[in-house]
Design an enzyme around this catalytic site. Structure first.
Site, mmCIF file in Angstrom:
data_model
loop_
_atom_site.group_PDB
_atom_site.id
_atom_site.type_symbol
_atom_site.label_atom_id
_atom_site.label_comp_id
_atom_site.label_asym_id
_atom_site.label_seq_id
_atom_site.Cartn_x
_atom_site.Cartn_y
_atom_site.Cartn_z
ATOM 1 N N ARG A 24 23.591 -26.024 19.431
ATOM 2 C CA ARG A 24 24.044 -25.203 18.306
ATOM 3 C C ARG A 24 25.376 -25.747 17.811
ATOM 4 O O ARG A 24 26.337 -25.834 18.569
ATOM 5 C CB ARG A 24 24.214 -23.749 18.746
ATOM 6 C CG ARG A 24 22.895 -23.048 19.044
ATOM 7 C CD ARG A 24 23.087 -21.540 19.039
ATOM 8 N NE ARG A 24 21.892 -20.835 19.470
ATOM 9 C CZ ARG A 24 20.878 -20.526 18.659
ATOM 10 N NH1 ARG A 24 20.911 -20.898 17.409
ATOM 11 N NH2 ARG A 24 19.839 -19.862 19.126
ATOM 12 N N ASN A 54 18.136 -21.322 10.042
ATOM 13 C CA ASN A 54 19.040 -21.026 8.927
ATOM 14 C C ASN A 54 20.356 -21.801 8.919
ATOM 15 O O ASN A 54 20.699 -22.426 7.917
ATOM 16 C CB ASN A 54 19.339 -19.527 8.910
ATOM 17 C CG ASN A 54 18.271 -18.800 8.129
ATOM 18 O OD1 ASN A 54 18.134 -19.044 6.934
ATOM 19 N ND2 ASN A 54 17.495 -17.964 8.794
ATOM 20 N N ASP A 110 12.144 -16.731 14.736
ATOM 21 C CA ASP A 110 12.552 -15.505 14.019
ATOM 22 C C ASP A 110 11.822 -15.297 12.690
ATOM 23 O O ASP A 110 11.800 -14.187 12.172
ATOM 24 C CB ASP A 110 14.065 -15.527 13.749
ATOM 25 C CG ASP A 110 14.875 -15.640 15.030
ATOM 26 O OD1 ASP A 110 14.349 -15.272 16.098
ATOM 27 O OD2 ASP A 110 16.026 -16.102 14.963
ATOM 28 N N ARG A 164 4.526 6.405 31.977
ATOM 29 C CA ARG A 164 5.947 6.294 31.603
ATOM 30 C C ARG A 164 6.134 5.851 30.155
ATOM 31 O O ARG A 164 5.214 5.359 29.517
ATOM 32 C CB ARG A 164 6.610 5.207 32.457
ATOM 33 C CG ARG A 164 6.940 5.587 33.856
ATOM 34 C CD ARG A 164 7.397 4.334 34.566
ATOM 35 N NE ARG A 164 7.779 4.611 35.939
ATOM 36 C CZ ARG A 164 7.793 3.684 36.886
ATOM 37 N NH1 ARG A 164 7.437 2.457 36.607
ATOM 38 N NH2 ARG A 164 8.161 3.986 38.107
ATOM 39 N N ARG A 222 10.456 -18.247 23.450
ATOM 40 C CA ARG A 222 10.626 -19.555 22.814
ATOM 41 C C ARG A 222 9.996 -20.679 23.631
ATOM 42 O O ARG A 222 10.079 -21.849 23.250
ATOM 43 C CB ARG A 222 12.127 -19.873 22.661
ATOM 44 C CG ARG A 222 12.776 -19.031 21.636
ATOM 45 C CD ARG A 222 14.152 -19.429 21.192
ATOM 46 N NE ARG A 222 14.953 -20.329 21.948
ATOM 47 C CZ ARG A 222 16.287 -20.257 22.010
ATOM 48 N NH1 ARG A 222 16.916 -19.273 21.376
ATOM 49 N NH2 ARG A 222 16.970 -21.141 22.658
HETATM 50 O O1 F6P Z 1 17.007 -17.988 16.644
HETATM 51 C C1 F6P Z 1 16.207 -17.954 17.768
HETATM 52 C C2 F6P Z 1 16.792 -17.020 18.796
HETATM 53 O O2 F6P Z 1 15.940 -17.028 19.925
HETATM 54 C C3 F6P Z 1 17.022 -15.586 18.321
HETATM 55 O O3 F6P Z 1 15.838 -14.832 18.292
HETATM 56 C C4 F6P Z 1 18.028 -15.097 19.325
HETATM 57 O O4 F6P Z 1 18.815 -14.074 18.779
HETATM 58 C C5 F6P Z 1 18.859 -16.333 19.586
HETATM 59 O O5 F6P Z 1 18.066 -17.442 19.204
HETATM 60 C C6 F6P Z 1 19.288 -16.507 21.017
HETATM 61 O O6 F6P Z 1 20.147 -17.581 21.062
HETATM 62 P P1 F6P Z 1 20.545 -18.374 22.376
HETATM 63 O O7 F6P Z 1 19.373 -19.189 22.793
HETATM 64 O O8 F6P Z 1 21.690 -19.231 21.951
HETATM 65 O O9 F6P Z 1 20.886 -17.345 23.409
#
Ligand code: F6P
Length: 356
Positions: free
Chosen positions: A74, A111, A135, A170, A283
């Protein structure tokens, strides 16, 4: 002869390799001579000239492989222009591009990464973007690659919870990813038969949620499933100014949205509530068949744009047609769930409560 740079940026997802393969396979198939340079760990690799020259073989056997063979990182867009310790990130990226004599840079990103792709395009580089993220929040495309695979995993998680919820009678809450939008939760919630679906686009009223749970109990249903998006919030919190809301969230005693909903339900109804957070499993693993097809189509269109030298574009899918739109048209805009959309209306007709 074409010289292409390629990178994967931001949070990973299941179909990154499948999409890179789509681009590469299509280029190798159509061009006599093509050189592909894969930058390692996203824009970091482009900044620091960390890359590997890839052959056709590198893209073989990766259609079904999750993650990214190039690695990712990132690199926040808002810091892109900052000079840190004398290091000018934008200049460094342009220098690497020029030093390698690239014809084009292909960016697989969400994004933030696509905003950087647009910045590089405005800086004069030839850039093509491909819409990645679980997302599904990239403006301009009906679907992003990774989304359907994440929905599959999230749905399986709800399915598994269903059986145990039924056995124990539950209330179960499953918190799903999605950052600021509710696409994964909405689709998995419907696919998994959730009774309550909470998404950021429809702030909830806890009284309405408890009312929905009580109605189920009254109807003889001994258990309930609530799918909560990680970005969901109450009506009161959603009404707060952004700064106040952020401060409140920072001081919240709850680890995340689902735990807040769980605590409030217990407080009001005395019900025993369990929380499950599948987190990054959403993911992971292999891309689902839909994503393999989507990635192959998006990748092939990416290669077409490279060959036609049609740069500054984002490849998208609209009404099942793969087309290219200007990167600048999408960059900086989020695609939210529209509360007025037909999918919400249908879910409500099925009896799903959105807590509104
Ligand atoms: O953008 C993908 C995502 O998995 C989001 O759904 C989540 O909020 C974020 O990335 C989590 O980020 P990281 O992997 O940096 O914890």
């Amino acid at each position: 002869m074409k010289k292409i740079g390629i990178l994967t940026s931001g949070g990973d997802c299941q179909a990154l390799n499948a999409t890179m393969r789509g681009v590469a396979k299509s280029l190798f198939h159509q061009l006599d001579k093509v050189e592909i340079y894969g930058f390692l760990e996203g824009y970091k690799g482009l900044m620091h000239g960390n890359y590997k020259k890839m052959t056709e073989k590198d893209f073989s056997g990766i259609l079904t492989r999750g993650g990214t063979i190039l690695g990712t990182s990132r690199q926040p867009f808002k810091k892109m222009r900052d000079i840190e310790d004398g290091f000018d990130k934008v200049k460094a990226m342009k220098d690497t591009y020029k030093k390698l004599g690239l014809d084009c840079l292909v960016v697989l990103g969400g994004n933030g990464s696509l905003k950087t792709a647009n910045l590089l395009s405005e800086e004069g580089l030839n850039v093509i973007g491909l819409p990645k993220t679980i997302d599904n929040d990239i403006w301009g495309t009906d679907f992003t690659f990774g989304f359907q695979s994440a929905v599959d995993i999230a749905t399986t998680a709800i399915d598994c919870i269903h059986t145990t919820a039924e056995s124990h009678g539950r209330v179960f809450i499953i918190e799903l990813m999605g950052h600021k939008v509710g696409w994964v939760t909405l689709h998995a919630g419907i696919a998994g038969g959730a009774d309550v679906v909470l998404i950021p686009e429809i702030p909830y009223d806890i009284d309405k949620i408890c009312k929905a749970l009580k109605a189920r109990e009254k109807a003889g249903k001994g258990f309930s499933i609530i799918a909560v998006a990680e970005g969901a919030s109450s009506k009161e919190d959603a009404a707060l100014p952004k700064k106040e809301r952020k401060a409140k969230l920072a001081e919240s005693p709850y680890p995340s949205a689902a735990y807040e909903v769980a605590a409030k339900i217990t407080e009001q109804t005395g019900a025993e509530v369990r929380v499950t957070v599948p987190g990054h499993t959403q993911r992971g693993g292999s891309p689902c068949p839909y994503d393999r097809v989507l990635s192959s189509r998006l990748g092939a269109m990416g290669a077409k744009l490279v060959i036609e030298e049609d740069y500054g574009k984002l490849v998208v899918i609209r009404n099942d047609d793969v087309v290219a739109i200007p990167l600048a048209e999408s960059a900086g805009k989020l695609k939210y769930v529209d509360p007025e959309d037909d999918i919400i209306a249908s879910a409500k007709l099925l009896g799903i409560s959105f807590g509104d």
